[in-house]
Scaffold this active site. Structure first.
Site, PDB file in Angstrom:
ATOM      1  CG  ASP A 166      -0.320  -0.550   2.472  1.00 28.28           C
ATOM      2  OD1 ASP A 166       0.917  -0.492   2.594  1.00 28.28           O
ATOM      3  OD2 ASP A 166      -1.058  -1.051   3.333  1.00 28.28           O
TER       4      ASP A 166
ATOM      5  CG  ASN B 275      -8.742  -1.844  12.235  1.00 36.81           C
ATOM      6  OD1 ASN B 275      -7.817  -2.516  11.769  1.00 36.81           O
ATOM      7  ND2 ASN B 275      -9.179  -0.743  11.639  1.00 36.81           N
TER       8      ASN B 275
ATOM      9  CG  HIS C  28      -5.848  -2.551   8.974  1.00 35.06           C
ATOM     10  ND1 HIS C  28      -5.951  -1.234   9.378  1.00 35.06           N
ATOM     11  CD2 HIS C  28      -4.529  -2.844   9.061  1.00 35.06           C
ATOM     12  CE1 HIS C  28      -4.753  -0.785   9.681  1.00 35.06           C
ATOM     13  NE2 HIS C  28      -3.875  -1.726   9.498  1.00 35.06           N
TER      14      HIS C  28
ATOM     15  CD  GLU D  61      -8.774   0.711   8.033  1.00 37.58           C
ATOM     16  OE1 GLU D  61      -8.650  -0.268   8.795  1.00 37.58           O
ATOM     17  OE2 GLU D  61      -8.194   1.791   8.239  1.00 37.58           O
TER      18      GLU D  61
HETATM   19  C1  F6R Z   1       1.450  -1.680   6.143  1.00 36.36           C
HETATM   20  C2  F6R Z   1       0.124  -2.249   6.245  1.00 36.36           C
HETATM   21  C3  F6R Z   1      -0.635  -2.316   7.519  1.00 36.36           C
HETATM   22  C4  F6R Z   1       0.222  -2.596   8.745  1.00 36.36           C
HETATM   23  C5  F6R Z   1      -0.624  -2.577  10.011  1.00 36.36           C
HETATM   24  C6  F6R Z   1       0.207  -2.771  11.253  1.00 36.36           C
HETATM   25  O1  F6R Z   1       1.933  -1.753   4.830  1.00 36.36           O
HETATM   26  O2  F6R Z   1      -0.387  -2.648   5.257  1.00 36.36           O
HETATM   27  O3  F6R Z   1      -1.629  -3.315   7.417  1.00 36.36           O
HETATM   28  O4  F6R Z   1       0.844  -3.848   8.605  1.00 36.36           O
HETATM   29  O5  F6R Z   1      -1.305  -1.359  10.109  1.00 36.36           O
HETATM   30  O6  F6R Z   1       1.040  -1.655  11.423  1.00 36.36           O
HETATM   31  P1  F6R Z   1       2.236  -1.690  12.468  1.00 36.36           P
HETATM   32  O7  F6R Z   1       3.200  -2.698  11.972  1.00 36.36           O
HETATM   33  O8  F6R Z   1       2.826  -0.301  12.438  1.00 36.36           O
HETATM   34  O9  F6R Z   1       1.643  -2.059  13.786  1.00 36.36           O
END
Ligand code: F6R
Length: 241
Positions: A67, A134, A136, A141
């Site tokens: 992303d 959450n 995702h 989301e």
């Molecule tokens: C990042 C992504 C997100 C993160 C998730 C966890 O490319 O796609 O799904 O993996 O938000 O973020 P962290 O690792 O910062 O807790």
């Protein structure tokens, strides 16, 4: 799903890097899917070390990131482009790297192009994932349906506030992102999901023990034939398995 629980973040990162190393040693022209955020930092550090020690050669590897924020220039230190260059790409000999262009004028066209580029590269062999508190994955989301392809996503308040720590002010945190869709992620041949910390425990429990439900997007991974989950003790804290 294969599950391993580790005593420390260091050993988890090492195990994740070993799985990537095995993939690249077995198939030097692997297509790998990469993630940003705090979770993969240790893994990237280990991959850099394996490169520096002459164990891994990334010259034939192709990567696709999950992303990118919409509207943030590549030069912004918190763009995922900048993150990936700082933490991995500029420190190894990878050449063929891809992230969605969050500044494209035609974002819908960009999403289609991104899925097409993944298909042309032969599909992702091994996809790295973190998980949001959450539930995702990528930036898919919680929702009432799973979205198939790469798409533009309005980030939820919980994700915006989780990302706040990387920006000087709340106003600066992007509200939208381009993300591989659930279908894009699920089409990877193997998936490696990492989670650390107690703030991920509820999402991990829901992913592994509740019904498959788009309100916990990661729960779809239970239907994938090749998923490995690496957790630290805190992230595994809610599991009743
Ligand atoms: C990042 C992504 C997100 C993160 C998730 C966890 O490319 O796609 O799904 O993996 O938000 O973020 P962290 O690792 O910062 O807790």
């Amino acid at each position: 799903m294969i599950l391993h629980v580790f005593e420390s973040e260091g050993s988890l990162a090492c195990a994740a890097a070993v799985i990537f190393a095995a993939q690249i040693l077995r198939k030097p022209d692997s297509v790998i899917g990469l993630a940003t955020g705090s979770t993969p930092l240790g893994t990237y550090g280990e991959l850099v070390r394996l490169y520096e020690e002459g164990v891994l050669d990334f010259s034939r590897v192709t990567s696709f990131n999950l992303d990118e924020y919409v509207g943030l220039p590549k030069s912004h230190p918190e763009s995922y482009y900048a993150f990936m260059h700082r933490n991995l790409f500029d420190r190894i000999n990878i050449r063929d790297t891809h992230l969605p262009d969050g500044q494209a004028e035609d974002l819908t066209g960009e999403c289609r192009k991104y899925d097409e580029a993944i298909r042309k590269a032969g599909g992702v062999d091994l996809q790295l994932l973190g998980i949001g508190s959450n539930g995702h994955i990528g930036f898919n989301e919680p929702s009432d349906r799973f979205v198939y392809g790469t798409n533009v996503i309005n980030l939820t308040e919980s994700t915006i506030s989780a990302n706040r720590r990387f920006f000087d002010s709340a106003d600066e945190v992007p509200r939208r992102a381009v993300s591989m869709g659930i279908g894009t992620i699920m089409s990877a041949r193997s998936i490696l999901l990492l989670a650390m910390g107690a703030q991920k425990a509820d999402a991990i429990k829901a992913m592994m023990e509740d019904e498959v439900d788009p309100r916990i997007p990661a729960s779809i991974l239970r239907t994938h034939p090749s998923v490995t989950v690496l957790l630290d003790k805190a992230a595994a804290g809610g599991l009743s398995l």
